[in-house]
Design an enzyme around this catalytic site. Structure first.
Site, mmCIF file in Angstrom:
data_model
loop_
_atom_site.group_PDB
_atom_site.id
_atom_site.type_symbol
_atom_site.label_atom_id
_atom_site.label_comp_id
_atom_site.label_asym_id
_atom_site.label_seq_id
_atom_site.Cartn_x
_atom_site.Cartn_y
_atom_site.Cartn_z
ATOM 1 N N SER A 19 -62.257 57.973 171.958
ATOM 2 C CA SER A 19 -61.163 58.421 172.629
ATOM 3 C C SER A 19 -60.474 59.219 171.262
ATOM 4 C CB SER A 19 -60.409 57.250 173.311
ATOM 5 O OG SER A 19 -59.820 56.256 173.157
ATOM 6 N N LYS A 42 -62.087 51.234 171.034
ATOM 7 C CA LYS A 42 -61.799 49.994 170.231
ATOM 8 C C LYS A 42 -60.087 50.099 170.790
ATOM 9 C CE LYS A 42 -61.755 50.396 165.592
ATOM 10 N NZ LYS A 42 -61.802 50.230 164.284
ATOM 11 N N GLY A 56 -51.950 71.041 163.262
ATOM 12 C CA GLY A 56 -52.310 71.837 165.261
ATOM 13 C C GLY A 56 -54.009 72.521 164.727
ATOM 14 N N GLU A 124 -51.333 77.595 157.208
ATOM 15 C CA GLU A 124 -51.734 76.279 156.748
ATOM 16 C C GLU A 124 -52.584 76.446 155.634
ATOM 17 O OE1 GLU A 124 -53.374 72.664 159.289
ATOM 18 O OE2 GLU A 124 -50.685 73.051 160.354
ATOM 19 N N HIS A 248 -55.101 63.843 151.366
ATOM 20 C CA HIS A 248 -53.827 65.024 151.619
ATOM 21 C C HIS A 248 -53.266 64.068 150.605
ATOM 22 C CE1 HIS A 248 -51.035 67.047 154.188
ATOM 23 N NE2 HIS A 248 -51.790 67.332 155.089
ATOM 24 N N ARG A 300 -56.435 72.291 150.148
ATOM 25 C CA ARG A 300 -56.120 70.604 150.117
ATOM 26 C C ARG A 300 -56.461 69.192 148.531
ATOM 27 N NH1 ARG A 300 -56.391 68.004 155.801
ATOM 28 N NH2 ARG A 300 -54.780 69.272 156.338
ATOM 29 N N HIS A 367 -57.559 60.790 153.636
ATOM 30 C CA HIS A 367 -56.833 61.054 154.989
ATOM 31 C C HIS A 367 -58.000 61.775 155.885
ATOM 32 C CE1 HIS A 367 -54.357 64.326 156.828
ATOM 33 N NE2 HIS A 367 -55.223 65.293 157.335
ATOM 34 N N ARG A 402 -62.322 69.777 153.312
ATOM 35 C CA ARG A 402 -62.222 70.399 154.916
ATOM 36 C C ARG A 402 -61.372 71.394 154.578
ATOM 37 N NH1 ARG A 402 -58.407 68.793 158.982
ATOM 38 N NH2 ARG A 402 -58.371 66.953 158.111
HETATM 39 P P1 FAD Z 1 -60.180 59.910 166.553
HETATM 40 O O1 FAD Z 1 -59.290 60.841 166.810
HETATM 41 O O2 FAD Z 1 -60.086 58.854 165.168
HETATM 42 O O3 FAD Z 1 -60.833 58.958 166.872
HETATM 43 C C1 FAD Z 1 -61.464 58.383 167.265
HETATM 44 C C2 FAD Z 1 -61.985 57.014 168.311
HETATM 45 O O4 FAD Z 1 -62.734 55.770 168.114
HETATM 46 C C3 FAD Z 1 -60.186 56.112 168.218
HETATM 47 O O5 FAD Z 1 -59.935 56.526 170.029
HETATM 48 C C4 FAD Z 1 -61.165 54.341 168.127
HETATM 49 O O6 FAD Z 1 -60.647 54.002 168.295
HETATM 50 C C5 FAD Z 1 -62.681 54.912 168.788
HETATM 51 N N1 FAD Z 1 -63.488 53.730 167.855
HETATM 52 C C6 FAD Z 1 -63.271 53.308 166.643
HETATM 53 N N2 FAD Z 1 -64.160 52.491 165.996
HETATM 54 C C7 FAD Z 1 -63.949 52.102 167.729
HETATM 55 C C8 FAD Z 1 -65.784 51.290 167.934
HETATM 56 N N3 FAD Z 1 -65.975 50.426 167.017
HETATM 57 N N4 FAD Z 1 -65.363 50.610 169.318
HETATM 58 C C9 FAD Z 1 -64.604 51.954 170.157
HETATM 59 N N5 FAD Z 1 -64.047 52.388 169.709
HETATM 60 C C10 FAD Z 1 -63.775 53.222 167.980
HETATM 61 N N6 FAD Z 1 -57.101 67.617 162.155
HETATM 62 C C11 FAD Z 1 -56.284 68.723 162.800
HETATM 63 O O7 FAD Z 1 -57.826 69.631 162.716
HETATM 64 N N7 FAD Z 1 -55.134 69.033 162.468
HETATM 65 C C12 FAD Z 1 -54.208 68.416 162.242
HETATM 66 O O8 FAD Z 1 -53.110 68.427 162.285
HETATM 67 C C13 FAD Z 1 -54.665 66.865 161.750
HETATM 68 N N8 FAD Z 1 -53.430 66.029 161.475
HETATM 69 C C14 FAD Z 1 -53.993 65.082 161.238
HETATM 70 C C15 FAD Z 1 -52.997 64.276 160.594
HETATM 71 C C16 FAD Z 1 -52.765 63.011 160.708
HETATM 72 C C17 FAD Z 1 -52.325 62.045 160.053
HETATM 73 C C18 FAD Z 1 -54.339 61.842 160.456
HETATM 74 C C19 FAD Z 1 -54.531 61.085 160.320
HETATM 75 C C20 FAD Z 1 -55.666 63.641 160.803
HETATM 76 C C21 FAD Z 1 -55.274 64.279 161.310
HETATM 77 N N9 FAD Z 1 -56.495 65.483 161.516
HETATM 78 C C22 FAD Z 1 -56.189 66.682 161.731
HETATM 79 C C23 FAD Z 1 -57.097 65.091 161.424
HETATM 80 C C24 FAD Z 1 -57.708 64.117 162.378
HETATM 81 O O9 FAD Z 1 -56.679 64.521 163.447
HETATM 82 C C25 FAD Z 1 -59.171 63.935 162.969
HETATM 83 O O10 FAD Z 1 -60.314 64.608 162.160
HETATM 84 C C26 FAD Z 1 -59.945 64.053 164.561
HETATM 85 O O11 FAD Z 1 -58.737 63.312 165.087
HETATM 86 C C27 FAD Z 1 -60.955 63.559 164.838
HETATM 87 O O12 FAD Z 1 -61.119 63.168 166.212
HETATM 88 P P2 FAD Z 1 -62.437 62.124 166.510
HETATM 89 O O13 FAD Z 1 -62.565 62.417 168.082
HETATM 90 O O14 FAD Z 1 -63.445 62.174 165.924
HETATM 91 O O15 FAD Z 1 -61.108 61.074 166.216
HETATM 92 C C1 SIN Z 2 -51.318 68.670 158.388
HETATM 93 O O1 SIN Z 2 -51.195 68.684 159.595
HETATM 94 O O2 SIN Z 2 -51.095 68.420 157.171
HETATM 95 C C2 SIN Z 2 -52.861 68.177 158.646
HETATM 96 C C3 SIN Z 2 -54.038 69.182 159.275
HETATM 97 C C4 SIN Z 2 -55.082 68.904 159.133
HETATM 98 O O3 SIN Z 2 -55.512 67.078 158.373
HETATM 99 O O4 SIN Z 2 -56.297 70.084 158.988
#
Ligand code: FAD
Ligand code: SIN
Length: 570
Positions: A19, A42, A56, A124, A248, A300, A367, A402
């Site tokens: 999610s 999860k 962002g 950025e 990061h 990065r 990261h 990335r």
């Molecule tokens: P996620 O958002 O990680 O969601 C994964 C989901 O899968 C979660 O709900 C989790 O609970 C669920 N899950 C995992 N394993 C299981 C399982 N076995 N069973 C059921 N559910 C499970 N990216 C940007 O582009 N811009 C940013 O500004 C940025 N800032 C960031 C800041 C931080 C602190 C972090 C940690 C990351 C940042 N990133 C950013 C990276 C970005 O947030 C992630 O790469 C992106 O949100 C991933 O999205 P996703 O939907 O693939 O996974």
């Molecule tokens: C950040 O805000 O520095 C994270 C951005 C990203 O991971 O893309």
């Protein structure tokens, strides 16, 4: 997506695991397109990397900002990716971005606007123009996640609209394995409230996010345990680029925590450097200009590696540097930091630092995983019935490193494309083809390296397996700086642990942590094996024993691993 439901798709059922942005957006679009959706997560729906995103989401909008173009976004992405991106995937990402930003707005995401009422755009590192949309200043992820969750809950509870499918939400539900019928993925086994249960569907979309918890220092929350890659691998799916893990540069170094509980990671967004913050060492020396012409705004991987190299050159390989954001406040006036970065302002203050007046201690932290389950341009994996999108997938857009703020965008664009494939019943297996763009190396000057970080020595007894031991091993031996000897030592230790933990078998344990540990161990083996195979340095994969820019051929080489070919099985 705005497409009429496919007549034959009306009663198809999609199981979405995760999610974050990819899972939530895909679930909403699939339901809009007429499919029934089961959405597993999860922990709570808001527990995701997405919720923590700060800087962002990058996009060139339908009306590009002055000085910006889609071509420039493509070029920046390819260049940050160190020549290892799939150019077609990158073109799709950047060209289609505006559609899915509109999709987010339609689902209620409140992007920040400027004085003229247009989207406010930040800058950025390694972006050639300001093109980062944000929400709540530095609370972009929370803004996106909150709005999409609200839309999902409405779709779950609301009356069934004509032609729309239903979304059934299963929170606190951990997928533990993929169910297969004659090789086709047809559902998911999961743990919920201490019981193993199952849900079936016409296809499964993995959107389980990343794996920062492989390492001792990470920006990722506790859910990031590589589950999706492990589940897919056990089902026979190919994975690719798993040697590339992005660190990061600026995660705040905090105290040990209270009562042995480590504090929540605190990222200091790259957008802060975009506003003018600089990095200095313990002597107050601004070192980044010595390492890259773009200094703090270099890609990065370059900044993280430069910090590691600089610390090693100072004889403090496990130390930290400082982010000076006071210069922003001086340049832009008192109150600017609190307004532009409200979350970081509060969190740094809670950690005891007034960043308007004091330096913030920072160090690189794990990261983002560029590698993952190999997909084509429509989220299809090499296993029929199994789709993947978001950080768990390897579409090829992120290359060897990335570009900032391209991850949320990838989850959106390729999440939508995976749903489109599913709705048109195009979710059959493919063996994705890949092309790399073949750009030159990253241009980092490579100082003679004194490899400072001490890995686990072969003469040390192998400690018993624990998550902490695994995280320490990966950080020391397969982190920002690697070499063949350290990687071999890591592979040996992981092999010894694997003989006990048997990470390749989907366990029927009722302890969620046991599944996560097995997943982390399997993912660690895959990462280390791929890192050993790539004997030259590229992007985020930096080997101190091969620091030269790689030969052209090497840039084109993508290591795709599938179960049968894997040394993990030898
Ligand atoms: P996620 O958002 O990680 O969601 C994964 C989901 O899968 C979660 O709900 C989790 O609970 C669920 N899950 C995992 N394993 C299981 C399982 N076995 N069973 C059921 N559910 C499970 N990216 C940007 O582009 N811009 C940013 O500004 C940025 N800032 C960031 C800041 C931080 C602190 C972090 C940690 C990351 C940042 N990133 C950013 C990276 C970005 O947030 C992630 O790469 C992106 O949100 C991933 O999205 P996703 O939907 O693939 O996974
Ligand atoms: C950040 O805000 O520095 C994270 C951005 C990203 O991971 O893309």
């Amino acid at each position: 997506m705005n497409q009429a439901p496919h007549p034959s798709a009306v009663r198809r059922k999609l199981v979405v695991v995760g999610s974050g942005i990819a899972g939530l957006y895909a679930a909403l679009l699939a339901a809009e397109g007429g499919a029934d959706v089961v959405l597993l997560s999860k922990a709570s729906l808001a527990d995701s990397n997405t919720s923590y995103a700060q800087g962002g989401i990058s996009a060139v909008l339908e009306q590009p900002a002055p000085g910006d173009t889609v071509a420039a976004h493509i070029e920046d992405t390819l260049s940050a990716g160190a020549g290892h991106c799939d150019p077609e995937a990158v073109r799709i990402l950047c060209r289609e971005a505006f559609k899915d930003i509109a999709g987010l707005v339609r689902f209620g995401v409140p992007f920040d606007v400027n004085d003229h009422g247009a989207h406010a755009l930040g800058l950025e590192a390694a972006h050639s123009a300001p093109r980062i949309l944000h929400s709540g200043g530095d609370a972009t992820g929370a803004g996106i996640s909150g709005a999409l969750i609200a839309a999902v809950l409405t779709a779950q509870d609301g009356p069934e609209a004509r032609g729309r499918g239903r979304i059934r939400v299963l929170a606190n539900t951990q997928a533990t394995s993929l169910i297969q019928d004659s090789g086709r993925v047809s559902g998911v086994e999961y743990l919920h409230a201490g019981r193993l249960e199952a849900v079936t569907g016409d296809a499964v979309l993995l959107a389980t996010g990343g794996a920062g918890r492989l390492f001792a220092q990470t920006t990722n929350p506790a859910i990031a345990t590589a589950d999706g890659v492990a589940l897919a691998w056990r089902a026979g799916a190919a994975v690719a680029d798993v040697e590339f893990f992005q660190f990061h540069p600026t995660c705040m170094v905090q105290g040990a925590g209270v009562g042995g509980v480590a504090p929540e990671p605190l990222l200091i967004s790259e957008a802060v450097r975009g506003e003018g913050a600089v990095l200095v060492d313990a002597n107050g020396y601004r070192f980044m200009p010595d390492y890259h012409v773009d200094a703090e705004l270099a890609p990065r991987d370059v900044v993280s590696r430069s910090i590691a190299l600089h610390l090693a050159s100072l004889g403090t390989p496990n130390g930290h540097v400082f982010l000076d954001a006071t210069v922003i406040e001086q340049a832009k006036g008192p109150g600017f930091l609190a307004k532009r970065f409200p979350t970081i302002t509060v969190r740094t203050a809670q950690a005891g630092v007034d960043w308007t007046r004091e330096l913030v201690p920072v160090a690189p932290a794990a990261h983002y995983w560029m590698g993952g389950v190999l997909t084509d341009l429509d989220g299809r994996t090499s296993v029929p019935g199994l789709l993947a999108a978001g950080e768990v997938a390897c579409t090829g857009v992120q290359g060897a490193n990335r570009l900032a703020s391209n991850s949320l965008l990838e989850g959106l664009v390729f999440g939508r494309r995976a749903v489109e494939a599913f709705l048109s019943q195009g979710d059959e297996a493919v063996v994705p083809a890949r092309r790399s763009s073949g750009a030159p190396g990253d241009g980092t000057p490579k100082p003679a390296l004194v490899f400072g970080t001490r890995g686990l020595d072969k003469r040390d007894p192998v400690p018993p397996f624990s998550r902490t031991a695994l995280q320490r091993l990966l950080t020391a031996n397969a982190g920002v700086l690697r070499n063949g000897e350290l990687l071999q030592s890591a592979a040996d230790t992981l092999g010894e642990w694997a003989a006990v933990v048997l990470p390749e078998l989907a366990a029927d344990a009722l302890d969620p942590k046991a599944h996560e540990d097995a997943n982390l161990l399997l993912a660690a083996q895959l990462l280390v094996q791929a890192a050993q195979a790539r004997t030259s340095s590229l992007g985020a994969h930096y080997r101190s024993d091969a620091p030269q820019p790689p030969a052209h051929n090497d840039l084109l080489h993508r290591y795709t691993m599938s179960r049968k070919a894997s040394l993990v099985h030898d």
